[in-house]
Design a protein around this motif. Structure first.
Motif, PDB file in Angstrom:
ATOM      1  N   TYR A 192       0.834  -1.203   0.000  1.00 33.68           N
ATOM      2  CA  TYR A 192       0.000   0.000   0.000  1.00 33.68           C
ATOM      3  C   TYR A 192       0.867   1.251   0.000  1.00 33.68           C
ATOM      4  O   TYR A 192       2.047   1.210   0.353  1.00 33.68           O
ATOM      5  N   LEU A 193       0.249   2.350  -0.428  1.00 33.48           N
ATOM      6  CA  LEU A 193       0.867   3.671  -0.348  1.00 33.48           C
ATOM      7  C   LEU A 193       0.233   4.414   0.805  1.00 33.48           C
ATOM      8  O   LEU A 193      -0.969   4.283   1.069  1.00 33.48           O
ATOM      9  N   ASN A 194       1.037   5.232   1.494  1.00 30.63           N
ATOM     10  CA  ASN A 194       0.528   6.070   2.566  1.00 30.63           C
ATOM     11  C   ASN A 194       1.351   7.348   2.605  1.00 30.63           C
ATOM     12  O   ASN A 194       2.576   7.300   2.561  1.00 30.63           O
ATOM     13  N   GLY A 195       0.679   8.505   2.655  1.00 27.78           N
ATOM     14  CA  GLY A 195       1.441   9.741   2.743  1.00 27.78           C
ATOM     15  C   GLY A 195       0.647  10.973   2.382  1.00 27.78           C
ATOM     16  O   GLY A 195      -0.589  10.941   2.257  1.00 27.78           O
ATOM     17  N   TYR A 196       1.374  12.078   2.213  1.00 24.22           N
ATOM     18  CA  TYR A 196       0.747  13.362   1.954  1.00 24.22           C
ATOM     19  C   TYR A 196       0.061  13.371   0.592  1.00 24.22           C
ATOM     20  O   TYR A 196       0.619  12.936  -0.416  1.00 24.22           O
ATOM     21  N   THR A 197      -1.146  13.900   0.589  1.00 25.04           N
ATOM     22  CA  THR A 197      -1.982  13.907  -0.609  1.00 25.04           C
ATOM     23  C   THR A 197      -1.270  14.517  -1.802  1.00 25.04           C
ATOM     24  O   THR A 197      -1.226  13.925  -2.886  1.00 25.04           O
ATOM     25  N   SER A 198      -0.700  15.703  -1.631  1.00 26.26           N
ATOM     26  CA  SER A 198      -0.122  16.432  -2.764  1.00 26.26           C
ATOM     27  C   SER A 198       1.014  15.653  -3.419  1.00 26.26           C
ATOM     28  O   SER A 198       1.171  15.676  -4.648  1.00 26.26           O
ATOM     29  N   SER A 199       1.809  14.945  -2.622  1.00 31.05           N
ATOM     30  CA  SER A 199       2.946  14.206  -3.169  1.00 31.05           C
ATOM     31  C   SER A 199       2.496  12.994  -3.975  1.00 31.05           C
ATOM     32  O   SER A 199       3.026  12.711  -5.052  1.00 31.05           O
ATOM     33  N   ILE A 200       1.496  12.282  -3.454  1.00 34.90           N
ATOM     34  CA  ILE A 200       0.999  11.106  -4.174  1.00 34.90           C
ATOM     35  C   ILE A 200       0.246  11.532  -5.433  1.00 34.90           C
ATOM     36  O   ILE A 200       0.334  10.883  -6.476  1.00 34.90           O
ATOM     37  N   THR A 227      -3.290  11.481   3.394  1.00 38.54           N
ATOM     38  CA  THR A 227      -3.522  12.155   4.666  1.00 38.54           C
ATOM     39  C   THR A 227      -2.949  13.568   4.665  1.00 38.54           C
ATOM     40  O   THR A 227      -2.204  13.951   3.761  1.00 38.54           O
ATOM     41  N   SER A 228      -3.339  14.346   5.676  1.00 38.75           N
ATOM     42  CA  SER A 228      -2.741  15.643   6.039  1.00 38.75           C
ATOM     43  C   SER A 228      -3.105  16.826   5.149  1.00 38.75           C
ATOM     44  O   SER A 228      -2.969  17.966   5.569  1.00 38.75           O
ATOM     45  N   GLU A 229      -3.519  16.586   3.916  1.00 41.28           N
ATOM     46  CA  GLU A 229      -3.873  17.682   3.010  1.00 41.28           C
ATOM     47  C   GLU A 229      -5.203  17.350   2.333  1.00 41.28           C
ATOM     48  O   GLU A 229      -5.600  16.185   2.263  1.00 41.28           O
ATOM     49  N   MET A 230      -5.870  18.389   1.820  1.00 46.70           N
ATOM     50  CA  MET A 230      -7.176  18.198   1.184  1.00 46.70           C
ATOM     51  C   MET A 230      -7.082  17.245  -0.011  1.00 46.70           C
ATOM     52  O   MET A 230      -6.146  17.325  -0.818  1.00 46.70           O
ATOM     53  N   LEU A 231      -8.056  16.347  -0.110  1.00 44.94           N
ATOM     54  CA  LEU A 231      -8.176  15.480  -1.280  1.00 44.94           C
ATOM     55  C   LEU A 231      -9.407  15.908  -2.057  1.00 44.94           C
ATOM     56  O   LEU A 231     -10.538  15.738  -1.604  1.00 44.94           O
TER      57      LEU A 231
END
Length: 435
Positions: A192-200, A227-231
Motif C-alpha cells: 500500500y501507499l501512505n502519505g501526503y496527498t499532494s505528493s501522491i 492524509t494531512s492535506e485536502m483530497l
C-alpha cells in the motif's frame, strides 16, 4: 516477528492492553453508546480539574454548569512550556512527547500518557485493517518528509525498516526523482501507499503523462491512503485511475489521534472510540448535524495533558445520519485560519480560491502543482511548477473565474517556480495568507 508491535512495546507503550480496551469499546451496543461517551467526557474532565494545574487555571473564575460552558482550548493557549501543562502525576520522563507541524501557524509541543498513545496506535491499526493492511507484515510505500541531517536521516530509515515500510523523500519531486520512485515500485512488493496527498497526486500525474497504471507495475498493491492535506474529488479520480487501487482518505492530528477514516463503504467515519467530536458555532454551541461549523475535539483518554473542547482549527459538517457510535464527517471544508479577506469585506475559505483556480489550471496538463498566496486584500500570487509558462488565454480564464466566484477587481499574479516550498515535514500548504 511482529516488529511494529515490538518497537512500541520496547518503548513501554502498553499496546496489548490498548488493543483489549479498544475491543471492549467497540463491543458497546449502539443504544448504550451515548451514555458511555457522556461518562468518558465527565471522567476526563474530572481528572484534569483535580490533577492538572494548567486546566485548573483555565477554569478559574468561570461558572460552568454544563459541557457547552467549558472554555474552548486553542493552540495559542498551549504555547507555553510543556512542564506547566502536564498533570501532577506525569513528568517529561514518563510521557510520550511530540510537536505539531505548525501548519496552522501555532506550533507547540504536546504530551500523551503512554496508554493514550498506545490506544492511538490501536485505533490506526484497526482502521487500516479494514483494508487488509497489517502494520507488522504489510509493506508500505511511505510518501512523507525525512530529516536531512545525517543522524536524523538514518534514525528515520531505521524506524522505517522496523515498521515494514520504505520512505520516498518528497522534498524534490521532479521527473528524474519520480522516475526513480517508479523503478523502486518495479523492484519492491509494496502492499500500500501512505502519505501526503499532494505528493501522491504529483506521482499520479507523472504516471498519467507516461500513460501508466502503478498496479500493473507493482501487482502486490492493495490500497492507497492519503492524509494531512485536502483530497479533491478530481484528484481522487486521478489516483484511482493511475495508482489503480482504492483510495482511502485519512484525517488526523498528531496531538490528538486519528480523527476520521474512510470506511470500505466510502463513508468518512469519525473516531468516537477515543475522541468526542463536536461541531459548534461561533459561540461554542453545538450545531445540528448537516450544519457547517468549527470542529471541537476532546481526547477521552489522555490524562497527561488536557485536550478538552480543543479547537483543531478546521471547519466541517456532520452527516445527518450520524449516530453516537457511528458519526460520519460529511465534509471537511478547511482550516479556520486559512481564510481570504477581500476588499468588499467578504471572508471566504482560502481553499475556495484554490479550488476555483485549480479547475482551470489543471485543464492544462503542463502544470504539476501550485499554491496560492494572499499578499494583500486585493492581491494574490499563484506559484506553480510546470514545463512551460501558462498562456495568456489561461491567465484570462483564471481572472474571469475569480471575478465570478469571489469578486471583481482582484489582482492576480502568476509566477512559475522550479519547486514549491514545503514544511519541514514535507506538507504542501495549498493556500496561505500573508496579511
Amino acid at each position: 516477528m511482529n516488529w511494529f508491535d515490538f518497537t512500541l512495546k520496547l518503548k513501554k507503550f502498553p499496546l496489548t492492553e490498548a488493543k483489549q480496551q479498544l475491543k471492549q469499546i467497540q463491543e458497546i451496543p449502539e443504544e448504550e453508546y451515548a451514555a458511555f461517551l457522556e461518562n468518558k467526557k465527565q471522567e476526563i474532565l474530572a481528572y484534569h480539574k483535580e490533577n492538572n494545574p494548567f486546566y485548573q487555571a483555565l477554569l478559574k473564575d468561570k461558572k460552568v454548569t454544563k459541557w457547552q460552558e467549558l472554555p474552548i482550548l486553542t493552540k495559542k493557549d498551549l504555547q507555553q512550556p510543556l512542564e506547566k501543562r502536564l498533570s501532577e502525576e506525569y513528568s517529561i520522563s514518563n510521557v510520550y512527547i511530540n510537536k505539531t507541524s505548525g501548519s496552522s501557524g501555532h506550533p507547540f509541543v504536546f504530551a500523551k500518557d503512554k496508554f493514550s498513545h498506545a490506544l492511538t496506535w490501536a485505533v490506526i491499526m484497526n482502521r487500516f485493517g479494514w483494508f487488509g493492511i497489517d502494520f507488522n507484515s504489510s509493506y508500505q510505500a511511505r510518501f512523507y518528509g525525512i530529516p536531512l541531517d545525517k543522524l536524523g536521516y538514518y534514525k528515520e530509515r531505521l524506524k522505517d525498516w522496523l515498521a515494514t515500510r520504505y520512505r520516498f523523500a518528497i522534498f524534490n519531486l521532479n521527473d528524474e526523482k519520480l522516475e526513480g520512485f517508479l523503478t523502486l515500485f518495479k523492484k519492491k512488493k509494496f502492499d500500500y501507499l501512505n502519505g501526503y496527498t499532494s505528493s501522491i497526486v504529483l506521482f499520479a500525474k507523472y504516471l498519467q503523462r507516461k500513460n501508466l497504471i502503478l498496479k500493473d507495475i507493482c501487482p502486490s498493491l492493495k490500497v492507497c491512503m492519503v492524509t494531512s492535506e485536502m483530497l479533491f474529488e478530481k484528484d481522487k479520480q486521478l489516483l484511482e485511475k493511475h495508482i489503480g487501487v482504492p483510495v482511502v482518505n485519512e484525517y488526523g492530528a498528531s496531538e490528538l489521534d486519528l480523527i476520521a477514516f474512510q470506511n470500505p463503504a466510502g463513508e468518512w467515519t469519525l473516531n468516537h472510540d477515543t475522541l468526542f467530536i463536536e461541531v459548534v458555532d461561533e459561540d461554542g454551541k453545538t450545531l445540528p448535524n448537516g450544519i457547517e461549523g468549527r470542529l471541537i475535539i476532546t481526547s477521552l483518554y489522555n490524562k497527561a495533558h488536557p485536550f478538552i473542547r480543543y479547537e483543531i482549527g478546521d471547519v466541517g459538517v456532520l452527516d445527518e445520519k450520524s449516530t453516537a457510535k457511528k458519526p460520519i464527517l460529511k465534509s471537511l471544508i478547511g482550516r479556520t485560519s486559512d481564510v481570504a479577506h477581500l476588499p468588499s469585506g467578504k471572508v471566504v475559505p482560502g481553499l475556495t480560491f484554490y479550488y476555483v483556480t485549480k479547475s482551470i489550471i489543471e485543464e492544462n496538463s503542463i502544470v504539476n502543482e501550485f499554491v496560492i498566496h494572499q499578499l494583500a486584500k486585493d492581491k494574490f500570487k499563484i506559484l506553480y511548477v510546470a514545463e512551460a509558462d501558462l498562456s495568456q488565454q489561461k491567465f484570462k480564464e483564471i481572472i474571469k473565474a475569480v471575478e465570478t466566484y469571489l469578486e471583481p477587481q482582484l489582482i492576480v499574479e502568476l509566477e512559475r517556480v522550479p519547486i514549491l516550498k514545503r514544511t519541514k515535514g514535507g506538507k504542501l500548504k495549498q493556500f496561505e495568507s500573508f496579511i
